[in-house]
Design a protein around this motif. Structure first.
Motif, PDB file in Angstrom:
ATOM      1  N   HIS A   1       0.752  -1.272   0.005  1.00  0.00           N
ATOM      2  CA  HIS A   1      -0.136  -0.055  -0.028  1.00  0.00           C
ATOM      3  C   HIS A   1       0.871   1.298   0.098  1.00  0.00           C
ATOM      4  N   SER A   2       0.379   2.174  -0.579  1.00  0.00           N
ATOM      5  CA  SER A   2       0.916   3.843  -0.620  1.00  0.00           C
ATOM      6  C   SER A   2       0.096   4.668   0.443  1.00  0.00           C
ATOM      7  N   PHE A   3      -1.160   4.270   0.783  1.00  0.00           N
ATOM      8  CA  PHE A   3      -2.142   4.962   1.652  1.00  0.00           C
ATOM      9  C   PHE A   3      -2.454   4.077   2.843  1.00  0.00           C
ATOM     10  N   ALA A   4      -2.574   4.842   3.937  1.00  0.00           N
ATOM     11  CA  ALA A   4      -3.016   4.068   5.016  1.00  0.00           C
ATOM     12  C   ALA A   4      -4.130   4.902   5.794  1.00  0.00           C
ATOM     13  N   PRO A   5      -5.272   4.401   6.582  1.00  0.00           N
ATOM     14  CA  PRO A   5      -6.110   5.084   7.290  1.00  0.00           C
ATOM     15  C   PRO A   5      -5.491   5.818   8.393  1.00  0.00           C
ATOM     16  N   VAL A   6      -5.926   6.989   8.803  1.00  0.00           N
ATOM     17  CA  VAL A   6      -5.640   7.503  10.059  1.00  0.00           C
ATOM     18  C   VAL A   6      -6.761   7.897  10.688  1.00  0.00           C
ATOM     19  N   PRO A   7      -7.256   7.047  11.749  1.00  0.00           N
ATOM     20  CA  PRO A   7      -8.484   7.238  12.545  1.00  0.00           C
ATOM     21  C   PRO A   7      -8.488   8.616  12.992  1.00  0.00           C
ATOM     22  N   THR A   8      -9.679   9.270  13.290  1.00  0.00           N
ATOM     23  CA  THR A   8      -9.476  10.485  14.164  1.00  0.00           C
ATOM     24  C   THR A   8      -9.407   9.916  15.625  1.00  0.00           C
ATOM     25  N   TYR A   9     -10.010   8.995  16.163  1.00  0.00           N
ATOM     26  CA  TYR A   9      -9.858   8.771  17.368  1.00  0.00           C
ATOM     27  C   TYR A   9      -9.064   7.508  17.670  1.00  0.00           C
ATOM     28  N   ASP A  10      -8.249   7.498  18.442  1.00  0.00           N
ATOM     29  CA  ASP A  10      -7.379   6.453  19.066  1.00  0.00           C
ATOM     30  C   ASP A  10      -8.013   5.182  19.042  1.00  0.00           C
TER      31      ASP A  10
END
Length: 211
Positions: free
Chosen positions: A155-164
């Motif tokens: 992958h070149s992109f990944a999710p960044v959740p707002t909340y841990d």
């Protein structure tokens, strides 16, 4: 259980891996084929976020997934199938997702904290780490996984959740923290490919089938 085929991704390998786990798998290509909501739903995916969302909408899978998750039955998104769970992606512009987990899909950083250039895409085996906000992986597909177990990424992109609290697992790419798996209620997503992650991946799919 049902696997959604929307022309994007590693469908055959996912189906084979699930059948190896003795799952009875039904593959559907349009929401009209789903007469009754299944006990489990899997959304695989490889490729660009915008293309995936376009195909989901064409086939009516966007609304199907939204109807399904409110039943609180287990759902698993894999790679792009996990990314589309988020509010939006920044891949080739900003594109809206399903909005089921707060956050955005962002590029994997091209440099490590020490300034070392990183190879993008991130390809290969990386270990899964438990985020500090989690006490365990119990009652999730990672319940039988050891911390540090290696899984396969492309992958070149990944999710960044707002909340841990929605981070189920992380991995470290030369010191860069990458969200490797996410959770919200019975919604689970893996940025890595369990179907290509040998015994660890099979164990993760088996746990999902027993939730």
């Amino acid at each position: 259980m049902t696997v959604l085929d929307y022309g994007i991704g590693n469908l055959l390998n996912v189906v084979r891996a699930l059948e190896h786990c003795e799952a009875q798998v039904s593959v559907v290509e349009h929401s009209a084929e789903v007469r009754e909501l299944p006990d489990r739903l899997v959304l695989p995916g490889v490729g660009a976020f915008a293309d995936a969302m376009a195909e989901l909408k064409i086939r009516g899978f966007d609304e199907l997934v939204k109807r399904y998750v409110v039943t609180e039955r287990p759902f698993l998104g894999i790679c792009v199938g996990a990314q589309v769970l988020f509010d939006a992606s920044e891949e080739h512009g900003v594109h809206p997702g399903l909005g089921l987990i707060p956050g955005r899909v962002q590029p994997v950083p091209a440099a490590a904290p020490d300034g070392q250039a990183l190879r993008i895409p991130h390809i290969g085996w990386s270990g899964l780490n438990m985020p500090t906000v989690r006490a365990s992986w119990g009652k999730t597909p990672l319940a039988g996984t050891q911390s540090g177990a290696a899984v396969y990424f492309v992958h070149s992109f990944a999710p960044v959740p707002t909340y841990d609290e929605h981070r189920l697992a992380d991995t470290s790419y030369h010191g860069v923290r990458i969200c490797a798996a996410v959770v919200r209620d019975q919604i689970f997503g893996c940025q890595f490919h369990p179907e290509r992650s040998a015994e660890t991946g099979i164990g993760i799919l088996q746990c999902f089938l027993h939730l």
